[in-house]
Enzyme design. Structure first.
Site, PDB file in Angstrom:
ATOM      1  CG  HIS B 231      98.457   8.655  77.965  1.00 55.74           C
ATOM      2  ND1 HIS B 231      98.678   8.874  79.296  1.00 55.74           N
ATOM      3  CD2 HIS B 231      98.808   9.790  77.331  1.00 55.74           C
ATOM      4  CE1 HIS B 231      99.147  10.106  79.455  1.00 55.74           C
ATOM      5  NE2 HIS B 231      99.228  10.685  78.285  1.00 55.74           N
ATOM      6  CG  ASP B 304      99.692  10.360  73.487  1.00 54.03           C
ATOM      7  OD1 ASP B 304      99.699  11.557  73.111  1.00 54.03           O
ATOM      8  OD2 ASP B 304     100.405   9.937  74.421  1.00 54.03           O
TER       9      ASP B 304
END
Lengths: 313, 425
Positions: B231, B304
């Site tokens: 991320h 995520d």
């Protein structure tokens, strides 16, 4: 002018006209406070709940007296800071107060945004009595009321906010309110207690009092929270007092008729010296009186009384 | 059982071709990919106007099981994945207990088997995710771990990271790094900048991510290990990764749909559904992420997916857990914000969501090819629908995208040879 806000969550969302209306309305409220019998029936039959998640004597008392002087029924809910996360959730407390038909909820909370969430969850009117480091609108309004009384207005006035700007909801609300009303606002404090990009709010940033306090009309001294030192945000209380504690010497660079404000409670001798605190420039006790008047004005306007012409007899 | 997928635009991430082709699946295998395939004896799916991709792989999600089954289970999470267009997922090891032992990895594999969905567990890099001692990496790999990560917690000790990387390298698996200097993060709950100043919320500076990305890249260079950066959210991190790739360091990177579609402006009304780590950043960061996707600096898009219970999120902003439930919105968000706006094309989409994630995790190559197990994701670009969190299959309804109207929804998912999802109109 009609007051259209459902809630008072911050000064960010108020127009200059609305701020003026609040300050104008506080004037007759202050008069009520001087009467022998300090009670009018304006809000009789209305319930005002103070919901405080942080300890506070002066703000809570100020709100409760304001409500009582207007004839409202008040009750208070205190939640110990330690039980915020394990006790009843704010969401459930909101449901409970809603079910009890509270008309106005006055909330203080250590978490920024809690009043905004509460306002979404209840039909009652919500007044923010301080949320984290976000806003403290009634403090800023009473500061502004005091400034207006002493200085006659805001246009072109140089106002310095001195101390821990990062963690101060008082600073943020004052910046919103004062800049909207045309004052020139500057923030003065150590770089470690200055929030990022604060200059984009239209204020000047100073780290040294010699420049920061020069020729200012008003100095609003913020309370320094002593635990910040332990987090390494300034090296020592001693050095803080030397560099940022407002004393006679620092006062010399301001305008001769400078007005000194402090939201209280004061750490005596730390952010402000006793000589200045008790001296002729300070209006700290007057701020407390004005606080009740401003809060009466807000309750009065929020409960829709502003449409009637006459102010309570 | 024979299935014929008819008339879709088939996207090949390798040859970069997009052709209108029929696909024949027989007993879970792709047996023909041709212009016109005879439909006799087949169940036929007509895919006119749809794009057919190699099955998408989510290389970063949280399935919460074992330990937090009220947030998500392997069954509900994998069903959400299938509905979201994913044919396989890699799940992070921050479960309770953490996936730092072969028994937890085996448990996850067993549950995945019961759910009949391909799940690739990510084992913990260090014991108890404490960042102090490497976990039994050999044992984890033996049990089925495909990568290592202490996701959610950075390994703050550079020496420990070095040993994890050196050891992981022997097993040819990547170390996935959640890059965050916890000291710089402090008590931060959102991106540090003008908005955190306005809202009075503690900020997380971009530097908290940048310094850790820089350190991890340097340690990857030292050890020669494969570092995968989870991320990515800052412009500076994109630059650091670009430079590292130029220097030939074995580094890959992913970005999430929410970091591509939202900025820290979204925090303004204190909606806890936008509270996520790394925090939503600024417009400049989002533009840098776009650029990184386009020039290949960022290899993959991963969700995520971080489901939480409603009551956990329905609290003050400071107290809410970090995370967004993302499996069921990733594809239409990416389609709407990247494909429709021509930031990337369908070939790049196939690379970022299918081919590259599979390569990073060492899975079989994700291409549509005769003789391989069928893994397919079908997207209907014409389908325009509002996101409805109440219709999520995931137990996590914590999405800031509720009511967003998006195009490009997945309409069919084939995972490991089986049709796991098919949207009926």
């Amino acid at each position: 002018m009609k007051f259209k806000q459902k809630d008072i969550l911050g000064l960010e969302g108020l127009s200059p006209e609305e701020i003026n209306l609040i300050l104008d309305t506080a004037e007759p409220m202050k008069e009520i406070m001087t009467r022998d019998i300090k009670k009018v029936p304006t809000l009789r039959g209305h319930s005002v709940v103070t919901l405080f998640y942080e300890p506070s004597t002066r703000t809570r008392t100020s709100f409760e007296l304001a409500a009582k002087y207007l004839g409202a029924d008040t009750s208070s809910v205190s939640v110990a800071a330690s039980s915020v996360q394990k006790g009843e959730s704010l969401r459930d407390t909101a449901r409970t107060l809603e079910a009890m038909a509270a008309d106005v909820i006055i909330i203080r909370h250590c978490a920024a945004g809690a009043p905004h969430q509460l306002a979404r969850w209840v039909s009652a009117r919500v007044i923010n009595a301080g949320d984290g480091a976000h806003e403290h609108p009634t403090q800023a309004l009473l500061d502004m009321y005091t400034i207006r009384n002493k200085k006659g207005g805001f246009k072109g006035l140089k106002v310095a906010i001195l101390g821990d700007i990062s963690h101060s909801r008082v600073a943020r609300s004052n910046i919103w309110g004062l800049t909207k009303m045309g004052a020139q606002v500057r923030v003065v404090g150590p770089a470690t207690l200055m929030p990022p990009e604060i200059d984009r709010l239209g204020v000047e940033v100073y780290h040294h009092w010699e420049e920061g306090l020069r020729d200012v009309d008003v100095i609003n001294v913020l309370r320094i929270q002593l635990e910040r030192q332990k987090k390494g945000l300034f090296p020592s209380i001693r050095e803080y007092t030397q560099l940022y504690g407002l004393d006679q010497k620092k006062l010399q660079v301001a305008k001769p008729d400078v007005l000194v404000l402090h939201p209280g409670p004061v750490n005596r001798g730390i952010e402000i010296s006793p000589e200045v605190q008790d001296g002729p420039h300070a209006a700290i006790n007057e701020q407390v009186t004005n606080g009740v008047a401003v809060r009466m004005a807000l309750l009065y306007l929020l409960m829709g009384r502003g449409e009637q012409d006459e102010v309570p007899a | 059982m024979k299935y014929l997928l008819k008339g879709g635009m088939v996207v090949d991430p390798l040859s970069k071709r997009v052709d209108k082709l029929d696909i024949l699946m027989d007993d879970g295998e792709i047996t023909a990919v041709e212009h016109q395939i005879d439909a006799s004896g087949c169940e036929v799916f007509t895919l006119d106007g749809c794009y057919v991709f190699p099955g998408f792989v989510d290389l970063h999600c949280h399935l919460r099981e074992p330990g937090e089954e009220l947030k998500e289970t392997i069954l509900t999470g994998t069903r959400a994945a299938a509905k979201g267009g994913f044919s396989a997922v890699a799940c992070m090891g921050n479960t309770k207990p953490p996936a730092d032992s072969s028994s937890v990895i085996s448990f996850i594999k067993d549950k995945a088997q019961e759910a009949s969905f391909p799940v690739y567990p990510v084992g913990c890099a260090t014991k108890k995710r404490a960042g102090e001692e490497p976990s039994e990496i050999g044992d984890l790999v033996e049990a089925g771990a495909v990568a290592l990560s202490d996701d959610g917690d950075s390994i703050m000790n550079g020496e420990v990271l070095r040993r994890v990387m050196e050891y992981a390298q022997m097993f040819n698996i990547p170390v996935i790094s959640h890059c965050e200097d916890m000291n710089l993060t402090g008590a931060g709950v959102m991106h540090e900048g003008l908005n955190s100043t306005l809202l009075g919320l503690e900020g997380i500076p971009s530097a908290a991510e940048d310094v850790q990305v820089a350190r991890d890249i340097v340690v990857a260079e030292l050890t020669g290990a494969h570092l995968h950066i989870a991320h990515v959210s800052t412009a500076r991190a994109v630059d650091l990764i670009r430079e590292a790739k130029r220097r030939g360091i074995q580094v890959t990177a992913e970005v999430t749909p929410h970091h591509l579609c939202l900025t820290d402006d979204a925090v303004k009304d204190f909606d806890t559904n936008v509270k996520v780590k790394p925090p939503l950043r600024t417009r400049d960061d989002v533009d840098a992420l776009y650029k990184g996707l386009k020039d290949g600096t960022i290899d993959a898009i991963a969700t995520d997916h971080a489901p939480h219970r409603r009551d956990e999120k329905e609290v003050e902003f400071n107290f809410a857990p970090f995370g967004i439930s993302g499996l069921e919105t990733a594809v239409p968000l990416v389609w709407e914000y990247l494909v429709e706006s021509k930031i990337i094309g369908v070939v790049e989409l196939a690379q970022k969501m299918a081919y590259n994630p599979a390569q990073i995790l060492g899975l079989p190559e994700r291409v549509i090819k005769v003789g391989t197990e069928a893994n397919l994701t079908v997207i209907d670009p014409g389908m325009k629908l509002p996101v409805r969190v109440d219709e999520f299959v995931s137990l996590g309804k914590n999405s800031p995208f509720h009511d967003w109207v998006l195009r490009g929804w997945p309409v069919m998912t084939v995972a490991a040879g089986e049709i796991k999802f098919s949207r009926s109109e």
